[in-house]
Design a protein around this motif. Structure first.
Motif, short mmCIF file in Angstrom:
data_model
loop_
_atom_site.label_atom_id
_atom_site.label_comp_id
_atom_site.label_asym_id
_atom_site.label_seq_id
_atom_site.Cartn_x
_atom_site.Cartn_y
_atom_site.Cartn_z
N LEU A 193 13.70 16.39 8.93
CA LEU A 193 13.09 17.11 7.81
C LEU A 193 14.01 18.18 7.25
O LEU A 193 13.54 19.17 6.70
N SER A 194 15.32 18.00 7.37
CA SER A 194 16.25 19.06 6.96
C SER A 194 16.06 19.47 5.51
O SER A 194 16.23 20.64 5.15
N ASP A 195 15.69 18.52 4.63
CA ASP A 195 15.44 18.87 3.23
C ASP A 195 13.94 18.95 2.93
O ASP A 195 13.54 19.08 1.78
N GLY A 196 13.12 18.86 3.98
CA GLY A 196 11.68 18.96 3.82
C GLY A 196 10.97 17.64 3.60
O GLY A 196 9.76 17.55 3.78
N SER A 197 11.72 16.60 3.22
CA SER A 197 11.10 15.33 2.85
C SER A 197 11.05 14.36 4.02
O SER A 197 12.02 14.22 4.77
N LEU A 198 9.91 13.71 4.16
CA LEU A 198 9.75 12.63 5.12
C LEU A 198 9.31 11.40 4.33
O LEU A 198 8.17 11.31 3.89
N LEU A 199 10.25 10.50 4.11
CA LEU A 199 9.95 9.33 3.29
C LEU A 199 9.09 8.34 4.07
O LEU A 199 9.25 8.20 5.29
N PRO A 200 8.19 7.64 3.40
CA PRO A 200 7.31 6.71 4.12
C PRO A 200 8.07 5.53 4.69
O PRO A 200 9.05 5.05 4.10
N ASP A 201 7.63 5.07 5.85
CA ASP A 201 8.17 3.84 6.44
C ASP A 201 7.05 3.16 7.21
O ASP A 201 5.88 3.51 7.06
N ASP A 236 3.35 7.85 6.81
CA ASP A 236 3.28 8.08 5.37
C ASP A 236 4.39 9.04 4.95
O ASP A 236 5.12 9.59 5.78
N GLY A 237 4.49 9.26 3.64
CA GLY A 237 5.46 10.21 3.11
C GLY A 237 4.87 11.60 3.03
O GLY A 237 3.72 11.78 2.60
N PHE A 238 5.66 12.60 3.43
CA PHE A 238 5.22 13.99 3.41
C PHE A 238 6.36 14.89 2.97
O PHE A 238 7.53 14.50 2.99
N PHE A 239 5.98 16.12 2.60
CA PHE A 239 6.97 17.16 2.33
C PHE A 239 6.49 18.43 3.00
O PHE A 239 5.30 18.77 2.95
N TYR A 240 7.44 19.14 3.63
CA TYR A 240 7.13 20.40 4.29
C TYR A 240 8.16 21.46 3.92
O TYR A 240 9.36 21.16 3.81
N ALA A 241 7.70 22.69 3.75
CA ALA A 241 8.59 23.83 3.57
C ALA A 241 7.99 25.01 4.33
O ALA A 241 6.80 25.33 4.14
N LEU A 242 8.79 25.63 5.18
CA LEU A 242 8.32 26.77 5.98
C LEU A 242 8.87 28.05 5.35
O LEU A 242 10.09 28.23 5.25
#
Length: 244
Positions: A222-230, A234-240
């Motif tokens: 998640l280094s850029d916040g994005s988790l692409l679906p596979d 599912d696909g998610f985005f996170y920012a702390l």
């Protein structure tokens, strides 16, 4: 409850094949009705997308802290946060029917939280004035990251939906930021793949808050916040975000 190795054995004893897919998670080889899972009704296990499970891990609530779970329904992340640490948690959702699902999930898990029917964008209508140590802002979004399980989204979304969601998210983010204690962290989360709702939203927020907000680094993948679906999630985005 328990550990992954122990639950894998319980599944094997029940004739179900599974593999570990995270520190707290297993994935079944074949889907089964939830109530047939060993210990589900007793609260020993929950069903949650592997991508969604990152929320509680990234929030990293510590014992005794005041936690706000905004837009909490149906309560999967709420329960996961409470399972990881003994915290004082408030779960807010504007939909009273969906808030009832949070209560059902917590009752099954034998966990407790303060449930509040309210709009996360208007905390003045429900907030008790005491700041929170950590906030999960799982905001309404286009849900473009969950298309693999909900293909109708591709046909139901319209071009003007994204700007509308982005505007709503910005209002909610500003409102919730005021509730965060200095030194506290807010985890911004979407199940969207669109820049306007994700990194663009966070960058705009940071530009407005150059004096009191910083973005914290996230671990791989998640280094850029994005988790692409596979095939596994599912696909998610996170920012702390930390209040300074």
């Amino acid at each position: 409850h328990g550990d992954v190795a122990g639950y894998l054995q319980r599944l094997a004893d029940a004739g179900m094949t599974a593999r570990q897919t995270g520190p707290d998670a297993v994935t079944l080889e074949k889907a089964v009705p939830v109530h047939s899972l060993p210990g589900f009704d007793a609260g020993d296990v929950s069903v949650q997308d592997a991508g969604a499970q990152w929320a509680a891990r990234l929030l990293d609530a510590q014992p005794g802290e005041r936690i706000l779970d905004a837009c909490a329904a149906p309560g999967g992340k709420t329960g996961h946060i409470l399972e990881r640490a003994d915290v004082i948690l408030t779960a807010v959702d504007a939909d009273v029917a969906r808030l009832a699902r949070v209560e059902e999930n917590l009752n099954r898990l034998q966990l407790e939280a303060t449930l509040v029917e309210g709009d996360a964008a208007q905390p003045e209508t429900w907030w008790d004035g005491q700041p929170y140590d950590r906030i999960l802002a799982d905001v309404p979004c286009s849900a473009s990251g969950v298309v693999r399980r909900n293909p109708d989204i591709k046909w139901l979304r319209r071009p003007d939906d994204i700007p509308q969601f982005a505007a709503q998210q910005a209002v909610m983010l500003e409102a919730l930021w005021r509730l965060l204690a200095p030194g506290g962290t807010l985890l911004y989360a979407t199940c969207s793949l669109f820049h306007e709702e994700n990194d663009g939203q966070v960058r705009a927020f940071l530009a407005r808050h150059t004096g009191d907000a910083e973005r914290c680094p996230l671990p791989e993948p998640l280094s850029d916040g994005s988790l692409l679906p596979d095939a596994d999630h599912d696909g998610f985005f996170y920012a702390l975000l930390r209040k300074i």
